[in-house]
Design an enzyme around this catalytic site. Sequence first.
Site, PDB file in Angstrom:
ATOM      1  N   LYS A  33      15.406  -0.330 -16.495  1.00 32.22           N
ATOM      2  CA  LYS A  33      15.275   1.088 -16.874  1.00 32.22           C
ATOM      3  C   LYS A  33      15.832   2.002 -15.778  1.00 32.22           C
ATOM      4  O   LYS A  33      16.235   3.125 -16.054  1.00 32.22           O
ATOM      5  CB  LYS A  33      13.824   1.433 -17.192  1.00 32.22           C
ATOM      6  CG  LYS A  33      12.896   1.289 -15.988  1.00 32.22           C
ATOM      7  CD  LYS A  33      12.418   2.614 -15.464  1.00 32.22           C
ATOM      8  CE  LYS A  33      11.826   2.472 -14.079  1.00 32.22           C
ATOM      9  NZ  LYS A  33      10.536   1.807 -14.018  1.00 32.22           N
ATOM     10  N   PHE A  39       0.738  -2.580   5.616  1.00 32.04           N
ATOM     11  CA  PHE A  39       1.678  -2.752   6.725  1.00 32.04           C
ATOM     12  C   PHE A  39       1.309  -1.691   7.763  1.00 32.04           C
ATOM     13  O   PHE A  39       1.468  -0.503   7.539  1.00 32.04           O
ATOM     14  CB  PHE A  39       3.117  -2.560   6.221  1.00 32.04           C
ATOM     15  CG  PHE A  39       4.147  -2.785   7.294  1.00 32.04           C
ATOM     16  CD1 PHE A  39       4.558  -4.068   7.634  1.00 32.04           C
ATOM     17  CD2 PHE A  39       4.693  -1.704   7.982  1.00 32.04           C
ATOM     18  CE1 PHE A  39       5.505  -4.271   8.619  1.00 32.04           C
ATOM     19  CE2 PHE A  39       5.633  -1.902   8.979  1.00 32.04           C
ATOM     20  CZ  PHE A  39       6.042  -3.193   9.303  1.00 32.04           C
ATOM     21  N   SER A  98       0.817  -1.214   0.000  1.00 31.47           N
ATOM     22  CA  SER A  98       0.000   0.000   0.000  1.00 31.47           C
ATOM     23  C   SER A  98       0.853   1.267   0.000  1.00 31.47           C
ATOM     24  O   SER A  98       0.518   2.256   0.625  1.00 31.47           O
ATOM     25  CB  SER A  98      -0.892  -0.001   1.231  1.00 31.47           C
ATOM     26  OG  SER A  98      -0.065  -0.087   2.401  1.00 31.47           O
ATOM     27  N   ARG A 145      12.815   9.504  -9.230  1.00 27.39           N
ATOM     28  CA  ARG A 145      13.822   9.626  -8.182  1.00 27.39           C
ATOM     29  C   ARG A 145      15.220   9.205  -8.627  1.00 27.39           C
ATOM     30  O   ARG A 145      16.214   9.812  -8.228  1.00 27.39           O
ATOM     31  CB  ARG A 145      13.419   8.798  -6.966  1.00 27.39           C
ATOM     32  CG  ARG A 145      12.083   9.228  -6.375  1.00 27.39           C
ATOM     33  CD  ARG A 145      11.868   8.708  -4.987  1.00 27.39           C
ATOM     34  NE  ARG A 145      12.221   7.301  -4.871  1.00 27.39           N
ATOM     35  CZ  ARG A 145      12.341   6.664  -3.722  1.00 27.39           C
ATOM     36  NH1 ARG A 145      12.129   7.322  -2.587  1.00 27.39           N
ATOM     37  NH2 ARG A 145      12.646   5.399  -3.690  1.00 27.39           N
ATOM     38  N   GLY A 188       1.100   0.997  -4.849  1.00 24.51           N
ATOM     39  CA  GLY A 188       0.100   0.025  -4.394  1.00 24.51           C
ATOM     40  C   GLY A 188      -1.265   0.672  -4.224  1.00 24.51           C
ATOM     41  O   GLY A 188      -2.293   0.115  -4.634  1.00 24.51           O
TER      42      GLY A 188
END
Lengths: 406, 406
Positions: free
Chosen positions: A259, A43, A12, A325, A16
């Site tokens: 990638k 979690f 999540s 990122r 997610g």
Amino acid sequence: MTQKHKVVVIGSGNWGSTIGKILAENTREHSDIFEEDVSMWVFEEDVDVPDDRTLREQLGDKPVKLTHAMNTTHQNVKYLPGIKLPDNLVANPNLQDTVRGATILVFNLPHQFMSKTLEQIKGNHLPYARAISGVDISGGTVKLYSELIMEKLGIYCGSLSGANIASEVAAENLCETTIGYDGPPMDYKQPDGSSRDNLIKVDKQRQSKSNPSQLALHPVPQTYPHVDSALLEKLFGRPYFIVQVVRDVSGVALGGALKNIVALAAGFVAGKGWGENTKAAVIRIGILEMVRFGCLWFPQSVDERTFTKESAGIADVIASTSAGRNFHSACHAVEQGVTVDEIEKKELGGQKLQGTSTTRAVFEFLKKQGQLEKFPLFVFVYDILEERTTMDALPDLLIKGSKVTA
Amino acid sequence: MTQKHKVVVIGSGNWGSTIGKILAENTREHSDIFEEDVSMWVFEEDVDVPDDRTLREQLGDKPVKLTHAMNTTHQNVKYLPGIKLPDNLVANPNLQDTVRGATILVFNLPHQFMSKTLEQIKGNHLPYARAISGVDISGGTVKLYSELIMEKLGIYCGSLSGANIASEVAAENLCETTIGYDGPPMDYKQPDGSSRDNLIKVDKQRQSKSNPSQLALHPVPQTYPHVDSALLEKLFGRPYFIVQVVRDVSGVALGGALKNIVALAAGFVAGKGWGENTKAAVIRIGILEMVRFGCLWFPQSVDERTFTKESAGIADVIASTSAGRNFHSACHAVEQGVTVDEIEKKELGGQKLQGTSTTRAVFEFLKKQGQLEKFPLFVFVYDILEERTTMDALPDLLIKGSKVTA
């Protein structure tokens, strides 16, 4: 077909939650073939309530459980704040409870949680369930998630990847994605009319002899709708999320992982301020190495067109070398004259980039295979990460990369 | 091999001057096989002397002839200011004089000058000369420059294209390029020992019956070094300009032309602020349409890998959808809610973009061929240019483009 598929999401984070949103929108729209509620394993953790009047009216201003926050506000206030989730997407902190009875499991886990989570699922899932996983190469072992899930849970697993920066998908900006799925027929009848397990080759040409070459899969009862490309398009496709289903599971998974190495390389070039031509050359050579790596690793099953023509290949490379990122961290590292590891500490609060662990795993694998010289760009990225070379080596590398043809 | 190749450049815009610089650097370095001086035909005009002390000391402050300025200061003060050109690159205002005796002609002309220039060259060039041309599709006729040169001058012509934004190449930023060259052997001996003309298929599968299917080429005397890929790498390759020679002349030319349509499409998306995922999806579909167009137009000679793997394909698409005039103009048009034609008037002083004329030429060609439905993105760009649709149609187009597979 009297039974509906039960779809659940494992994980999540921001991706997610984004894919959970899509799935819940679709199970509601196609409630003839899917159970409407989609459970999402979360979690559990305590989270601060964002400084937002509506949220604080619902949750108060003290830290609350993330699942409580999600099921009350229908937002993932920590990992995907500001995005309204469908109310039939139900957060569940209990992993075993989440997977129980599910026929379709959708995985989106960072690699450090993967093995442990699979251990905990084992034995609690339907033996004939089918899975679709996000992609990564688990550190050190250079193993695809789809392989790992098939081996640990004994269920068939496809891959999903594409030019899908999560925040943009969550905002319903138009994009495409690729699903690799080549699952066995749902129920295989012997000539004598009896059912038997489907056999599927898990890793057709892997180098390691320790890997099983075949996996016995339980047939899915014929009372369920077939899990085929049409069903996957219904489950994952949205007007803003265009799905292509291909058979090349490994190519989709590899594209999504490799990638990130190319994104680091492009970030290094951008950090040097070398312009669009140089960046484009580095990306081109990166794509060629992705193709070459796929053919080396899965010579029987990888289709090079997955890299050169699908969203999980070329489009994802393009998006990841412009934003994301890995690209930005690599760019900042070169601009500031520090290592990418230092940028992870400084700017990402110690979170690890996918690109750095993938680069290291791929390097170790290639070294063992004696294939380093065919992957000058991948090796260059590794060498930069490990401070074994500097950006001044790029021109030579590019000439070398440009000449590798095999 | 007692004779040296004489290399000349036709055209002196920013790219012509850049490639002239490269050629003159190489003829000097390889003066064993090339005459050191490279003549560059310059369309003569009066130019203002830039406000620069050194330049004004050499030229004065009144307008001067461009050739005089170039041969005095070794700068193209109008089209490539600030870049030092080698002093063996010699500007010549006389076209016939420039081409006389040249064995290698390098063309870099905007399409409005192409036909007229070829008319003026005709009869003044060596019959056995070889040519390499920059790329464009000449408006209306959808004809490649390489074809046009072969037909008008009766000499073999290859193509050069790649991720080569001129200012970055001129500044010696690292990049790659692709040369398409599949020329006949220099001198073909009959079994009886006599020489005869080389025959070459000019356009193997073109639709138009009026095109010649074969062209008789004069053999190059064996006293010259062979014009082959090794020689072309010596002539065009620099430490900062990495050359790949491929045999697919048409693919290289088409890639360089069609990428401008994709650049417009990417610019429209950027202008809408739709993010990297959407842009990557549009670029992916654009590349698929480039491949499809190549296969439709040159089914026997185009290699789809030119588009998906070479600098003249994928890398050029990547650079052109991040920077460059087509991308930026399309972006500004959508941001300002005006047509691209208006941006050309406002921001480019009436200069025409390659992308707009290429889009229109390609549309007319596809319409005649009854193939519009296989090129939804190209048609979309045309429709936007002609104000026949709006950006709101993009999602449907993307779904359509995503499903075209033939």
